[in-house]
Design an enzyme around this catalytic site. Structure first.
Site, PDB file in Angstrom:
ATOM      1  CE  LYS A 138      -0.425  -0.470   5.017  1.00 29.80           C
ATOM      2  NZ  LYS A 138      -1.327  -0.774   6.133  1.00 29.80           N
ATOM      3  CG  ASN A 141       3.648  -0.685   4.061  1.00 30.23           C
ATOM      4  OD1 ASN A 141       3.940   0.054   5.003  1.00 30.23           O
ATOM      5  ND2 ASN A 141       2.766  -1.670   4.176  1.00 30.23           N
ATOM      6  CB  THR A 176      -0.140 -42.628   6.653  1.00 28.39           C
ATOM      7  OG1 THR A 176      -1.393 -42.993   6.051  1.00 28.39           O
ATOM      8  CG2 THR A 176      -0.439 -42.029   8.027  1.00 28.39           C
TER       9      THR A 176
HETATM   10  C1  LIG Z   1      12.251  11.387   5.248  1.00 25.76           C
HETATM   11  C2  LIG Z   1      11.087  11.165   6.114  1.00 25.76           C
HETATM   12  N1  LIG Z   1      10.561  12.126   6.799  1.00 25.76           N
HETATM   13  N2  LIG Z   1      11.146  13.332   6.760  1.00 25.76           N
HETATM   14  C3  LIG Z   1      10.678  14.240   7.637  1.00 25.76           C
HETATM   15  N3  LIG Z   1      11.265  15.312   7.795  1.00 25.76           N
HETATM   16  N4  LIG Z   1       9.546  13.938   8.307  1.00 25.76           N
HETATM   17  O1  LIG Z   1       9.045  14.843   9.220  1.00 25.76           O
HETATM   18  C4  LIG Z   1      10.506   9.832   6.216  1.00 25.76           C
HETATM   19  C5  LIG Z   1      11.257   8.743   5.884  1.00 25.76           C
HETATM   20  C6  LIG Z   1      10.718   7.470   6.021  1.00 25.76           C
HETATM   21  C7  LIG Z   1       9.426   7.314   6.476  1.00 25.76           C
HETATM   22  N5  LIG Z   1       8.833   6.102   6.646  1.00 25.76           N
HETATM   23  C8  LIG Z   1       9.418   4.904   6.819  1.00 25.76           C
HETATM   24  O2  LIG Z   1      10.607   4.713   6.801  1.00 25.76           O
HETATM   25  N6  LIG Z   1       8.494   3.938   7.008  1.00 25.76           N
HETATM   26  C9  LIG Z   1       8.680   2.625   7.337  1.00 25.76           C
HETATM   27  C10 LIG Z   1       7.531   1.900   7.542  1.00 25.76           C
HETATM   28  C11 LIG Z   1       7.610   0.591   7.933  1.00 25.76           C
HETATM   29  C12 LIG Z   1       8.843  -0.007   8.114  1.00 25.76           C
HETATM   30  C13 LIG Z   1       8.889  -1.380   8.575  1.00 25.76           C
HETATM   31  C14 LIG Z   1      10.098  -2.187   8.459  1.00 25.76           C
HETATM   32  N7  LIG Z   1       7.806  -1.837   9.148  1.00 25.76           N
HETATM   33  N8  LIG Z   1       7.720  -3.042   9.703  1.00 25.76           N
HETATM   34  C15 LIG Z   1       6.641  -3.267  10.518  1.00 25.76           C
HETATM   35  N9  LIG Z   1       6.566  -4.409  11.202  1.00 25.76           N
HETATM   36  N10 LIG Z   1       5.717  -2.364  10.585  1.00 25.76           N
HETATM   37  O3  LIG Z   1       4.641  -2.513  11.365  1.00 25.76           O
HETATM   38  C16 LIG Z   1       9.991   0.699   7.901  1.00 25.76           C
HETATM   39  C17 LIG Z   1       9.930   2.032   7.508  1.00 25.76           C
HETATM   40  C18 LIG Z   1       8.667   8.439   6.787  1.00 25.76           C
HETATM   41  C19 LIG Z   1       9.203   9.690   6.661  1.00 25.76           C
END
Ligand SMILES: C/C(=N\NC(=N)NO)c1ccc(NC(=O)Nc2ccc(/C(C)=N/N/C(N)=N/O)cc2)cc1
Length: 319
Positions: A138, A141, A176
């Site tokens: 989605k 993600n 089995t």
């Molecule tokens: C640059 C920035 N923001 N910049 C700023 N100034 N914001 O103010 C920024 C960067 C990355 C993200 N998101 C992000 O990285 N998501 C994310 C979501 C899920 C997971 C994982 C592994 N999930 N695993 C599980 N089990 N989940 O439930 C890892 C990363 C948001 C904003």
């Protein structure tokens, strides 16, 4: 402020929240020794799911995160845990979540949607080749490497992912068979069906990127969202779709097919005419494999689409 693991505190300085999810938040972190930025996903163990599931999912997710290696899949650097949370240290994707780019009715330019969608297909094609179903594709993600339209994207969040255990079926067939139900033999290779769920989700993702609105939505018609999905009924509002190519619409229609056996597969989607666009393929190639382009820029005609190289076992050394 729940306690942070000592190891995490020693190596990283955790600062503000940059993202929030259903079972945790994302924090901005700086590696103390390099000052490099990282994203730290904090996953609460006692989240809404039963404790057992949350722990099992997180263990599967961490196994997957450590095993995958593709330019369009998030890379982890470290992970830690306390008794009530997991902490996954990930590469920082400066462009944040695709969600913020497509929310509030913003349509992506078709060329940008095509570039992003192709990269998502390559990432999911890689996962499926490694027996992994994502199951939660989605816009939240899909992460963007920069705020530029033309950028690398990465798939993240493997909380709902499953590893197809062919081995489990073999073990079952060792015993089995006399008490086994027929479907164990016939539908056992649910791998076919299981993988198809990701193709459907990519169809919804592409629909949203192209049109700025969701194909199945509570405000539409008098059916619930789940009824709309089960019926496979969606509307391409002319105002939003009139400038979008027929090939793009064809791609969406062939993914949003209710019967998983009839739905277009990831491999078929990669061969769809809409993606046989040399300029987009060359751009994607350059974004996904920058080191290759650097040392010997291949003339456009020579560009073998990234997904075909994977298939043909093309021997370019990939860093
Ligand atoms: C640059 C920035 N923001 N910049 C700023 N100034 N914001 O103010 C920024 C960067 C990355 C993200 N998101 C992000 O990285 N998501 C994310 C979501 C899920 C997971 C994982 C592994 N999930 N695993 C599980 N089990 N989940 O439930 C890892 C990363 C948001 C904003």
């Amino acid at each position: 402020q729940s306690s942070l693991p000592k190891g995490l505190q020693e190596k990283y300085l955790l600062t503000r929240q940059i993202g929030v999810g259903v079972c945790g938040e994302v924090r901005l972190a700086f590696e103390r020794s390099t000052c490099n930025k990282f994203a730290v996903k904090v996953i609460n163990k006692k989240n809404f799911q039963s404790e057992g599931t949350a722990t099992r999912n997180a263990e599967t997710e961490i196994k997957i995160l450590q095993r995958i290696d593709h330019p369009c899949l998030i890379k982890t650097q470290d992970f830690y845990q306390t008794e009530d949370s997991y902490f996954i240290v990930l590469e920082m994707m400066e462009g944040g979540e695709l969600f913020n780019k497509v929310k509030s009715q913003q349509q992506l330019k078709e060329s940008v949607a095509k570039l992003y969608f192709y990269q998502m297909l390559c990432a999911v094609h890689y996962l499926h080749s490694n027996g992994i179903i994502h199951r939660d594709l989605k816009p939240e993600n899909i992460l963007l490497s920069s705020s530029e339209d033309v950028c690398l994207i990465k798939v993240t969040d493997f909380n709902q992912s499953r590893i197809l255990e062919e081995a489990a079926l073999m073990r079952t067939l060792c015993g089995t068979p006399s008490y086994l139900a027929p479907e164990v033999f016939t539908h056992a290779n649910t791998t076919g069906y299981g993988l198809a769920v990701d193709a459907w989700s990519l169809g919804v993702l592409l629909f949203v990127c192209l049109s700025g609105y969701a194909p199945f939505h509570e405000n539409f018609g008098n059916y619930s969202v789940s009824e709309q999905i089960i019926r496979g009924e969606f509307t391409m509002i002319p105002k939003k779709w009139e400038h979008i190519s027929n090939q793009a619409k064809d791609m969406v229609r062939k993914l949003l097919v209710v019967d998983p056996k009839e739905r277009m597969s990831i491999a078929e989607a990669l061969q769809h005419p809409w993606l046989q666009d040399q300029e987009m393929l060359a751009t994607a190639q350059r974004l996904m494999y920058p080191n290759d382009a650097a040392c010997h820029p291949a003339p456009v005609a020579m560009v073998t689409p990234a997904h075909q190289e994977a298939e043909s076992g093309y021997t370019t050394h990939r860093k």
